[in-house]
Design a protein around this motif. Structure first.
Motif, PDB file in Angstrom:
ATOM      1  N   THR A   1       0.829  -1.205   0.000  1.00 55.81           N
ATOM      2  CA  THR A   1       0.000   0.000   0.000  1.00 55.81           C
ATOM      3  C   THR A   1       0.864   1.255   0.000  1.00 55.81           C
ATOM      4  O   THR A   1       0.502   2.270  -0.600  1.00 55.81           O
ATOM      5  CB  THR A   1      -0.918   0.021   1.229  1.00 55.81           C
ATOM      6  N   LEU A   2       1.996   1.178   0.668  1.00 53.88           N
ATOM      7  CA  LEU A   2       2.865   2.346   0.840  1.00 53.88           C
ATOM      8  C   LEU A   2       4.180   2.186   0.093  1.00 53.88           C
ATOM      9  O   LEU A   2       5.182   2.819   0.448  1.00 53.88           O
ATOM     10  CB  LEU A   2       3.124   2.569   2.334  1.00 53.88           C
ATOM     11  N   ALA A   3       4.186   1.350  -0.941  1.00 62.63           N
ATOM     12  CA  ALA A   3       5.403   1.128  -1.712  1.00 62.63           C
ATOM     13  C   ALA A   3       5.770   2.397  -2.480  1.00 62.63           C
ATOM     14  O   ALA A   3       4.947   3.285  -2.693  1.00 62.63           O
ATOM     15  CB  ALA A   3       5.202  -0.030  -2.678  1.00 62.63           C
ATOM     16  N   GLY A   4       7.018   2.471  -2.893  1.00 58.37           N
ATOM     17  CA  GLY A   4       7.480   3.615  -3.664  1.00 58.37           C
ATOM     18  C   GLY A   4       8.521   4.405  -2.907  1.00 58.37           C
ATOM     19  O   GLY A   4       8.760   4.186  -1.711  1.00 58.37           O
ATOM     20  N   PRO A   5       9.152   5.349  -3.599  1.00 56.98           N
ATOM     21  CA  PRO A   5      10.225   6.129  -2.975  1.00 56.98           C
ATOM     22  C   PRO A   5       9.699   7.089  -1.919  1.00 56.98           C
ATOM     23  O   PRO A   5       8.522   7.475  -1.929  1.00 56.98           O
ATOM     24  CB  PRO A   5      10.837   6.897  -4.166  1.00 56.98           C
ATOM     25  N   VAL A   6      10.580   7.490  -1.034  1.00 59.27           N
ATOM     26  CA  VAL A   6      10.243   8.506  -0.039  1.00 59.27           C
ATOM     27  C   VAL A   6      10.161   9.859  -0.741  1.00 59.27           C
ATOM     28  O   VAL A   6      11.070  10.232  -1.486  1.00 59.27           O
ATOM     29  CB  VAL A   6      11.305   8.553   1.076  1.00 59.27           C
ATOM     30  N   PRO A   7       9.084  10.616  -0.549  1.00 59.61           N
ATOM     31  CA  PRO A   7       8.962  11.920  -1.206  1.00 59.61           C
ATOM     32  C   PRO A   7      10.092  12.866  -0.781  1.00 59.61           C
ATOM     33  O   PRO A   7      10.587  12.802   0.346  1.00 59.61           O
ATOM     34  CB  PRO A   7       7.606  12.442  -0.730  1.00 59.61           C
ATOM     35  N   GLU A   8      10.473  13.754  -1.708  1.00 65.28           N
ATOM     36  CA  GLU A   8      11.461  14.772  -1.374  1.00 65.28           C
ATOM     37  C   GLU A   8      10.909  15.706  -0.293  1.00 65.28           C
ATOM     38  O   GLU A   8       9.696  15.808  -0.103  1.00 65.28           O
ATOM     39  CB  GLU A   8      11.821  15.592  -2.614  1.00 65.28           C
TER      40      GLU A   8
END
Length: 265
Positions: free
Chosen positions: A143-150
């Motif tokens: 659900t929370l996959a993906g890169p950490v936002p800048e």
């Protein structure tokens, strides 16, 4: 165990709710729902899941929702349950789907981020925590996959929360040690804004810091367990806070203590 009586997965139940099964599969799942109370309860829970699905409904609104929803409803025979003389539990789900169809046909975007339970000042904090725990329990690491936002993206998302809740949050204020910030979004609970900052702990999975306005008065941090997760909650004179996740109680308490001083308003 025969295929007919195999307990359906959440994916199957969600596809059933969304009208994406064949008539044969839909009939099979309905039969199981009518016979198995736990499956019926799970279906009803998923049907009213309080996740922010506004974006998920956008394609449905754009692609002839009337036809798709009428097909979904047609696949659900309105037969009374033999287990009780009272109106069957499934009938309430059928009415729910009918209301959803009517709303979509009328062009009303359904936002399941709106959490519609009422509460009084007396049990305000307990009730909203229960609702939050319901939908956080559906989160997975995917659900929370993906890169950490800048940082600038984080700051922009947090600014939207500040405006609605009268806060002053910065990426540094809501950062958790060793845990990735994933997103900050505004939900709604009983007509009131509810801020959620979601994180992904590499050790234990999803975690969230949630905030609502509250006039219930200051309360020192306390700990409880909901839906298999640990919750640390506290409040000041203007807001109530909760940190929820799968980490051990002592770790959750330490994380909450760290963030509590930084988000004071």
């Amino acid at each position: 165990m025969s295929t007919k009586h195999t307990i359906p997965s959440d994916e199957d139940l969600t596809a059933f709710i969304d009208g994406e099964l064949t008539p044969e599969e839909a009939a099979r799942i309905e039969a199981i729902v009518n016979e198995d109370e736990s499956t019926a309860e799970r279906l009803e829970f998923l049907a009213r899941a309080s996740l922010p699905f506004e974006q998920a409904f956008a394609p449905l609104l754009a692609e002839a929702p009337r036809q798709k929803l009428q097909t979904m409803l047609a696949a659900i025979p309105a037969q009374p349950s033999e287990k009780s003389n009272a109106a069957p539990a499934f009938a309430s789900r059928r009415r729910f789907l009918g209301a959803l169809a009517a709303s979509l046909v009328a062009g009303i975007a359904i936002d399941r981020a709106v959490i519609g339970r009422s509460f009084s000042a007396k049990d305000e904090n307990s009730e909203w925590r229960a609702v939050v725990a319901d939908y956080i329990s559906l989160y997975t690491p995917e659900t929370l996959a993906g890169p950490v936002p800048e940082r600038d993206v984080q700051a922009s998302q947090l600014a939207g929360l500040d405006e609605k809740l009268g806060l002053s949050l910065s990426p540094e204020a809501v950062s958790l040690p060793g845990i990735d910030f994933k997103r900050a979004l505004m939900l709604q609970y009983d007509g009131k804004p509810l801020a959620q900052v979601a994180y992904l702990d590499p050790e234990t999975g999803p975690m969230a810091l949630c905030i609502v306005r509250s006039d219930a008065g200051p309360k020192a941090p306390d700990l409880e367990s909901r839906n298999g997760m640990n919750v640390v909650y506290w409040s000041n004179g203007t807001h109530a806070f909760m940190l929820i996740g799968h980490a051990a109680a002592d770790r959750m308490t330490a994380i909450a203590e760290g963030v509590r001083g930084k988000v004071a308003v």
